[in-house]
Design an enzyme around this catalytic site. Structure first.
Site, short mmCIF file in Angstrom:
data_model
loop_
_atom_site.label_atom_id
_atom_site.label_comp_id
_atom_site.label_asym_id
_atom_site.label_seq_id
_atom_site.Cartn_x
_atom_site.Cartn_y
_atom_site.Cartn_z
N GLY A 133 0.98 -0.98 -0.04
CA GLY A 133 -0.10 0.00 0.11
C GLY A 133 0.74 1.24 0.05
N SER A 181 3.73 -3.53 -5.02
CA SER A 181 3.84 -4.67 -4.20
C SER A 181 2.49 -5.75 -4.75
CB SER A 181 3.40 -4.45 -2.68
OG SER A 181 2.85 -5.40 -2.15
N SER A 182 1.39 -5.24 -5.08
CA SER A 182 0.25 -6.04 -5.44
C SER A 182 0.64 -6.61 -6.84
CB SER A 182 -0.89 -5.40 -5.33
OG SER A 182 -1.99 -5.57 -6.32
N ALA A 183 1.11 -5.70 -7.77
CA ALA A 183 1.08 -6.37 -9.18
C ALA A 183 2.49 -7.36 -9.03
CB ALA A 183 1.66 -5.14 -10.04
N ASP A 197 1.33 -1.23 -13.78
CA ASP A 197 1.85 -1.75 -12.95
C ASP A 197 2.32 -3.31 -13.22
OD1 ASP A 197 1.52 0.37 -11.38
OD2 ASP A 197 0.35 -0.51 -9.86
N GLY A 234 2.62 2.43 -2.87
CA GLY A 234 2.98 2.99 -4.30
C GLY A 234 3.91 2.37 -4.76
C1 MEV Z 1 -0.80 2.76 -9.53
O1 MEV Z 1 0.32 2.22 -9.48
C2 MEV Z 1 -0.87 3.70 -10.74
C3 MEV Z 1 -2.39 4.40 -11.17
O2 MEV Z 1 -1.85 5.27 -12.28
C4 MEV Z 1 -3.27 3.38 -11.56
C5 MEV Z 1 -3.21 2.57 -12.95
O3 MEV Z 1 -2.34 2.97 -13.69
O4 MEV Z 1 -3.72 1.38 -12.89
C6 MEV Z 1 -2.67 5.29 -10.09
#
Ligand code: MEV
Length: 307
Positions: free
Chosen positions: A96, A101-103, A146, A98
């Site tokens: 969480g 991590s999740s991808a 991501d 940025g």
């Molecule tokens: C999230 O890492 C990036 C955003 O641009 C969302 C996305 O591209 O799907 C906020």
């Protein structure tokens, strides 16, 4: 048993605007997620995350919005497998924040599970496509940036449906964490709700233009010129409403401590800022003296791979 890894990412330019078809630039960093997959008896998926201590257990065909379950199921579909599977996740990437991590978890898991059942490693593009499908189930209208960067690695110029690698040496960025955990889908939805406002649409366009300028900077091999573009990017993201007092305080601290450029990376609302500096160690010291958690990362790292 198969072990795969995938890197975290920084979005250097194009945050949010990539969702609306504008270009962006993302780079893979030297923090990775490791996913180990093994076959289990019975028709079960068991996922153990060593970092969060969380265990998920479900049937192989259960419908789930959990991104790791979706990733396992995509990999099983690809491999035409109906076996049970156990997955262990070990991550160096904060959740969480940025940093993707999740991808990275989804992508490393797809690589380990698909390689286990398919008998051979899927291509990077096949992994990226599966990761994007799983991400779409779990997140609000993801752009795909991501899952693309964690699969492909390196530094990419991304526009929906069109990705190219940028020639770059590894660069050092300082990451400072606001300590506020936030949810990417919530932030994307917040922006979506204001997209009919012409000022927001204009900001999106300007964020995309910055990514194009930054691509030229990469081509000219003058990374120091990224700094002022990052500052302009941060001001546009603030206009979009995805900054916060904690983030603005960190950005100010970075500037006062000599950073060449600073901005949010990813969805904002909390999470991390990234800064470019002539003296990263000095900047990290300044953040730490002010109570902020900071460290350096190297960019342009390898994408998903079998370990
Ligand atoms: C999230 O890492 C990036 C955003 O641009 C969302 C996305 O591209 O799907 C906020």
């Amino acid at each position: 048993m198969i072990r795969a890894s995938a890197p975290g990412k920084l979005i250097l330019f194009g945050d949010h605007a990539v969702v609306y078809g504008e270009p962006g630039i993302a780079t893979a960093i030297n923090k990775r997620v490791y996913s180990t997959a093994c076959e289990l008896e019975g028709r079960k998926i068991i996922i153990e995350s060593k970092d969060t201590g969380e265990t998920i257990e479900c049937g192989i065909r259960d419908k789930s919005k959990n991104p790791i379950v979706a990733a396992v199921q995509e990999a099983q579909k690809f491999s035409k497998s109906r076996s049970g599977v156990g997955v262990e996740i070990n991550s160096q990437i904060p959740i969480g924040a940025g940093l993707g991590s999740s991808a990275a978890v989804a992508t490393a898991t797809i690589a380990s599970v698909a390689t286990l059942f398919n008998g051979k490693e899927p291509s990077t593009m096949e992994i990226a496509e599966m990761a994007y499908k799983a991400d779409k189930l779990a997140h609000e209208s993801p752009s795909g940036i991501d899952t693309a960067i964690t699969s492909l690695g390196g530094t990419i110029f991304f526009k929906k449906g069109n990705i190219s690698q940028l020639d770059s040496d590894p660069l050092t960025f300082v990451v400072a964490n606001s300590g506020v955990r936030r949810n990417t889908s919530d932030m994307v939805l917040r922006v979506k709700n204001s997209i009919m406002d012409p000022r927001v649409a204009l900001s999106m366009f300007s964020i995309g233009s910055l990514a194009k300028e930054a691509r030229t900077v990469f081509m000219n091999k003058r990374p120091v010129d990224l700094g002022p573009l990052m500052d302009r990017g941060q001001s546009l993201l603030k206009d979009l409403g995805v900054s916060s007092t904690a983030i603005e305080d960190l950005v100010k601290l970075a500037k006062d401590s000599g950073a060449i450029g600073s901005k949010i990376t990813g969805a904002g609302g909390g999470g991390c800022i990234i800064s470019l500096s002539d003296d990263p160690e000095d900047l990290i010291k300044a953040f730490k003296e002010n109570g902020a958690f900071a460290y350096s990362v190297r960019t342009n790292q390898p994408g998903v791979r079998i370990e």
